[in-house]
Enzyme design. Structure first.
Site, PDB file in Angstrom:
ATOM      1  N   ASP A  11       7.429  -3.217  14.213  1.00 55.02           N
ATOM      2  CA  ASP A  11       8.177  -2.531  13.158  1.00 55.02           C
ATOM      3  C   ASP A  11       9.495  -3.247  12.869  1.00 55.02           C
ATOM      4  O   ASP A  11      10.075  -3.883  13.750  1.00 55.02           O
ATOM      5  CB  ASP A  11       8.446  -1.072  13.589  1.00 55.02           C
ATOM      6  CG  ASP A  11       8.875  -0.204  12.416  1.00 55.02           C
ATOM      7  OD1 ASP A  11       8.582  -0.575  11.251  1.00 55.02           O
ATOM      8  OD2 ASP A  11       9.509   0.833  12.657  1.00 55.02           O
ATOM      9  N   ARG A  15      13.415  -4.148   7.089  1.00 55.00           N
ATOM     10  CA  ARG A  15      14.859  -4.203   7.361  1.00 55.00           C
ATOM     11  C   ARG A  15      15.319  -5.625   7.659  1.00 55.00           C
ATOM     12  O   ARG A  15      16.406  -6.034   7.260  1.00 55.00           O
ATOM     13  CB  ARG A  15      15.220  -3.266   8.524  1.00 55.00           C
ATOM     14  CG  ARG A  15      15.325  -1.813   8.076  1.00 55.00           C
ATOM     15  CD  ARG A  15      15.280  -0.863   9.228  1.00 55.00           C
ATOM     16  NE  ARG A  15      13.919  -0.756   9.757  1.00 55.00           N
ATOM     17  CZ  ARG A  15      13.628  -0.250  10.948  1.00 55.00           C
ATOM     18  NH1 ARG A  15      14.592   0.155  11.745  1.00 55.00           N
ATOM     19  NH2 ARG A  15      12.373  -0.170  11.340  1.00 55.00           N
ATOM     20  N   HIS A  28       7.391  -9.327   6.014  1.00 58.65           N
ATOM     21  CA  HIS A  28       6.003  -9.296   6.504  1.00 58.65           C
ATOM     22  C   HIS A  28       5.519 -10.718   6.782  1.00 58.65           C
ATOM     23  O   HIS A  28       4.819 -10.972   7.769  1.00 58.65           O
ATOM     24  CB  HIS A  28       5.086  -8.614   5.491  1.00 58.65           C
ATOM     25  CG  HIS A  28       5.430  -7.172   5.246  1.00 58.65           C
ATOM     26  ND1 HIS A  28       5.772  -6.306   6.263  1.00 58.65           N
ATOM     27  CD2 HIS A  28       5.489  -6.439   4.105  1.00 58.65           C
ATOM     28  CE1 HIS A  28       6.028  -5.102   5.751  1.00 58.65           C
ATOM     29  NE2 HIS A  28       5.869  -5.177   4.446  1.00 58.65           N
ATOM     30  N   SER A  57      -2.759   4.286   8.994  1.00 62.71           N
ATOM     31  CA  SER A  57      -3.480   5.055   7.962  1.00 62.71           C
ATOM     32  C   SER A  57      -2.486   5.713   7.005  1.00 62.71           C
ATOM     33  O   SER A  57      -2.856   6.104   5.906  1.00 62.71           O
ATOM     34  CB  SER A  57      -4.412   6.081   8.608  1.00 62.71           C
ATOM     35  OG  SER A  57      -3.807   6.706   9.718  1.00 62.71           O
ATOM     36  N   TRP A  60      -0.681   3.537   3.447  1.00 62.94           N
ATOM     37  CA  TRP A  60      -1.142   3.556   2.050  1.00 62.94           C
ATOM     38  C   TRP A  60      -0.145   4.259   1.154  1.00 62.94           C
ATOM     39  O   TRP A  60      -0.172   4.114  -0.064  1.00 62.94           O
ATOM     40  CB  TRP A  60      -2.497   4.270   1.929  1.00 62.94           C
ATOM     41  CG  TRP A  60      -3.621   3.600   2.657  1.00 62.94           C
ATOM     42  CD1 TRP A  60      -4.153   3.990   3.848  1.00 62.94           C
ATOM     43  CD2 TRP A  60      -4.361   2.437   2.246  1.00 62.94           C
ATOM     44  NE1 TRP A  60      -5.172   3.140   4.206  1.00 62.94           N
ATOM     45  CE2 TRP A  60      -5.328   2.179   3.245  1.00 62.94           C
ATOM     46  CE3 TRP A  60      -4.297   1.590   1.131  1.00 62.94           C
ATOM     47  CZ2 TRP A  60      -6.224   1.121   3.179  1.00 62.94           C
ATOM     48  CZ3 TRP A  60      -5.195   0.523   1.065  1.00 62.94           C
ATOM     49  CH2 TRP A  60      -6.141   0.300   2.078  1.00 62.94           C
ATOM     50  N   ARG A  62       2.855   3.628   0.846  1.00 63.01           N
ATOM     51  CA  ARG A  62       3.895   2.692   0.377  1.00 63.01           C
ATOM     52  C   ARG A  62       3.649   2.280  -1.066  1.00 63.01           C
ATOM     53  O   ARG A  62       2.554   2.482  -1.600  1.00 63.01           O
ATOM     54  CB  ARG A  62       3.899   1.465   1.280  1.00 63.01           C
ATOM     55  CG  ARG A  62       4.333   1.829   2.685  1.00 63.01           C
ATOM     56  CD  ARG A  62       4.661   0.621   3.499  1.00 63.01           C
ATOM     57  NE  ARG A  62       5.176   1.062   4.791  1.00 63.01           N
ATOM     58  CZ  ARG A  62       5.826   0.290   5.631  1.00 63.01           C
ATOM     59  NH1 ARG A  62       6.034  -0.984   5.338  1.00 63.01           N
ATOM     60  NH2 ARG A  62       6.267   0.774   6.778  1.00 63.01           N
ATOM     61  N   LEU A 122      -7.949 -14.252  26.099  1.00 59.59           N
ATOM     62  CA  LEU A 122      -7.132 -13.110  25.676  1.00 59.59           C
ATOM     63  C   LEU A 122      -7.925 -12.349  24.626  1.00 59.59           C
ATOM     64  O   LEU A 122      -8.603 -12.973  23.804  1.00 59.59           O
ATOM     65  CB  LEU A 122      -5.815 -13.620  25.060  1.00 59.59           C
ATOM     66  CG  LEU A 122      -4.930 -12.613  24.305  1.00 59.59           C
ATOM     67  CD1 LEU A 122      -4.235 -11.660  25.274  1.00 59.59           C
ATOM     68  CD2 LEU A 122      -3.858 -13.330  23.474  1.00 59.59           C
ATOM     69  N   ILE A 183       5.708   7.172  18.124  1.00 55.31           N
ATOM     70  CA  ILE A 183       4.383   6.567  18.278  1.00 55.31           C
ATOM     71  C   ILE A 183       3.738   6.303  16.916  1.00 55.31           C
ATOM     72  O   ILE A 183       2.845   5.466  16.800  1.00 55.31           O
ATOM     73  CB  ILE A 183       3.465   7.496  19.126  1.00 55.31           C
ATOM     74  CG1 ILE A 183       4.117   7.833  20.475  1.00 55.31           C
ATOM     75  CG2 ILE A 183       2.085   6.902  19.322  1.00 55.31           C
ATOM     76  CD1 ILE A 183       4.059   6.771  21.528  1.00 55.31           C
ATOM     77  N   SER A 184       4.165   7.045  15.873  1.00 60.55           N
ATOM     78  CA  SER A 184       3.637   6.863  14.514  1.00 60.55           C
ATOM     79  C   SER A 184       2.104   6.799  14.469  1.00 60.55           C
ATOM     80  O   SER A 184       1.539   5.947  13.773  1.00 60.55           O
ATOM     81  CB  SER A 184       4.256   5.615  13.865  1.00 60.55           C
ATOM     82  OG  SER A 184       5.656   5.758  13.735  1.00 60.55           O
ATOM     83  N   GLU A 195       3.650   2.613  29.980  1.00 63.70           N
ATOM     84  CA  GLU A 195       5.105   2.550  30.094  1.00 63.70           C
ATOM     85  C   GLU A 195       5.646   2.242  28.710  1.00 63.70           C
ATOM     86  O   GLU A 195       5.188   1.302  28.046  1.00 63.70           O
ATOM     87  CB  GLU A 195       5.520   1.454  31.088  1.00 63.70           C
ATOM     88  CG  GLU A 195       5.074   1.735  32.511  1.00 63.70           C
ATOM     89  CD  GLU A 195       5.686   3.011  33.085  1.00 63.70           C
ATOM     90  OE1 GLU A 195       6.826   3.360  32.732  1.00 63.70           O
ATOM     91  OE2 GLU A 195       4.995   3.663  33.900  1.00 63.70           O
TER      92      GLU A 195
HETATM   93  C1  IPE Z   1       4.242   1.934  12.106  1.00 64.87           C
HETATM   94  O1  IPE Z   1       5.371   1.553  11.381  1.00 64.87           O
HETATM   95  C2  IPE Z   1       3.050   1.188  11.639  1.00 64.87           C
HETATM   96  C3  IPE Z   1       3.089  -0.263  11.773  1.00 64.87           C
HETATM   97  C4  IPE Z   1       3.999  -0.988  12.357  1.00 64.87           C
HETATM   98  C5  IPE Z   1       1.958  -0.912  11.215  1.00 64.87           C
HETATM   99  P1  IPE Z   1       5.940   2.432  10.183  1.00 64.87           P
HETATM  100  O2  IPE Z   1       7.168   1.746   9.725  1.00 64.87           O
HETATM  101  O3  IPE Z   1       4.885   2.692   9.185  1.00 64.87           O
HETATM  102  O4  IPE Z   1       6.275   3.801  10.929  1.00 64.87           O
HETATM  103  P2  IPE Z   1       7.212   5.025  10.482  1.00 64.87           P
HETATM  104  O5  IPE Z   1       6.808   5.394   9.109  1.00 64.87           O
HETATM  105  O6  IPE Z   1       8.625   4.538  10.524  1.00 64.87           O
HETATM  106  O7  IPE Z   1       6.957   6.079  11.503  1.00 64.87           O
HETATM  107  C1  IPE Z   2       6.347  -2.971   9.932  1.00 66.22           C
HETATM  108  O1  IPE Z   2       7.546  -3.197   9.264  1.00 66.22           O
HETATM  109  C2  IPE Z   2       5.167  -3.536   9.194  1.00 66.22           C
HETATM  110  C3  IPE Z   2       4.291  -2.535   8.587  1.00 66.22           C
HETATM  111  C4  IPE Z   2       4.399  -1.237   8.692  1.00 66.22           C
HETATM  112  C5  IPE Z   2       3.201  -3.060   7.804  1.00 66.22           C
HETATM  113  P1  IPE Z   2       8.079  -2.211   8.156  1.00 66.22           P
HETATM  114  O2  IPE Z   2       7.561  -2.674   6.833  1.00 66.22           O
HETATM  115  O3  IPE Z   2       7.777  -0.807   8.512  1.00 66.22           O
HETATM  116  O4  IPE Z   2       9.632  -2.479   8.234  1.00 66.22           O
HETATM  117  P2  IPE Z   2      10.797  -1.416   8.144  1.00 66.22           P
HETATM  118  O5  IPE Z   2      10.513  -0.376   9.189  1.00 66.22           O
HETATM  119  O6  IPE Z   2      10.775  -0.855   6.762  1.00 66.22           O
HETATM  120  O7  IPE Z   2      12.031  -2.197   8.431  1.00 66.22           O
HETATM  121 MG    MG Z   3       8.770   0.629   9.569  1.00 71.15          MG
END
Ligand code: IPE
Ligand code: IPE
Ligand code: MG
Length: 239
Positions: A11, A15, A28, A57, A60, A62, A122, A183-184, A195
């Protein structure tokens, strides 16, 4: 001991880009490079399973152009990286609901999994259109389709073969980058005794040194699985 199985929520891409006045998608793109580096490090460290959350899931929801970009990036990754993974003896697995992917992507996923199926250095699992709740639901449905008699009752061991990660031990170490502590809807069932490690480092900046810190933290933990600390040190812990 290094963890056998590391699971990562990658994540903070958006940002990372924003801090640099770049469009989110640039984050990305850099995220893919970070992943390449972490895969290499895990292989060197002797970690057997690396599982990464690439698209949830819920992602989508976004903006459509970001979703399209992520799908294209995933396809490009499969086309460009799979032969390299194969050369490095890495097995690739994709978990998640494929039904929303287009036919080309589904085909590439199947080809990549087939090509690398016999590799043993791996196992890299990419979770794409994955949700922990979806996983448990699809497992129950698949189990009951095959064994209708189990609708009268079943135990954990009966369900486990139907979960997406039935080929892997449960994660030992869970890492989430980007500062959020949640955990999203990632591997809900499988993270029961992992852990947990959270870092503010944004995913594109997560490098070997950052991974080493996470592993060092893991190595300080005492994994009790419900027992007392004394039981563990006395070596009297029964099953
Ligand atoms: C969790 O990140 C999913 C991935 C890293 C693929 P998100 O950025 O979508 O999670 P939330 O929305 O902050 O919980
Ligand atoms: C994680 O980074 C990648 C995906 C969820 C695909 P983000 O795109 O969620 O980045 P932030 O959380 O907005 O910084
Ligand atoms: Mg994010």
């Amino acid at each position: 001991m290094v963890p056998r199985h590391v699971a990562v929520i990658m994540d903070g891409n958006g940002r990372w880009a924003k801090q640099r006045f770049l469009p989110r998608v640039a984050g990305h793109q850099r995220g893919v490079e970070a992943l390449r580096e972490v895969v290499k490090s895990c292989r060197e460290l002797g970690i057997e399973y690396l599982t990464v959350f690439a698209f949830s899931s819920e992602n989508w929801r976004r903006p459509a152009d970001e979703v399209t970009f992520l799908m294209q990036l995933f396809l490009k990754m499969l086309e460009r990286e799979v032969s390299k993974l194969h050369e490095n003896n890495i097995r690739l697995k994709i978990i998640g609901d494929r039904s929303r992917f287009d036919d080309t992507l589904i085909q590439r996923i199947e080809q990549a999994e087939q090509l690398t199926a016999g590799n043993a250095a791996l196992t890299l699992t990419v979770a794409a259109n994955y949700g922990g709740r979806w996983d448990i639901m699809q497992a129950m449905q698949a189990m009951l389709r095959e064994h209708p008699e189990l609708s009268a009752g079943f135990d954990e061991a009966a369900l486990e073969p139907y979960l997406s990660m039935n080929y892997a031990p449960e994660p030992d170490l869970f890492i989430r980058t980007g500062g959020e502590q949640r955990i999203s809807n990632f591997l809900l069932w499988q993270l029961a005794y992992a852990e947990l490690y959270f870092t503010d480092t944004l995913w594109p900046a997560f490098d070997r040194a950052a991974l080493d810190l996470a592993i060092a933290s893991y190595q300080q933990r005492e994994r009790r699985f419900g027992r007392t600390s004394e039981q563990l040190t006395e070596g009297t812990a029964g099953a």
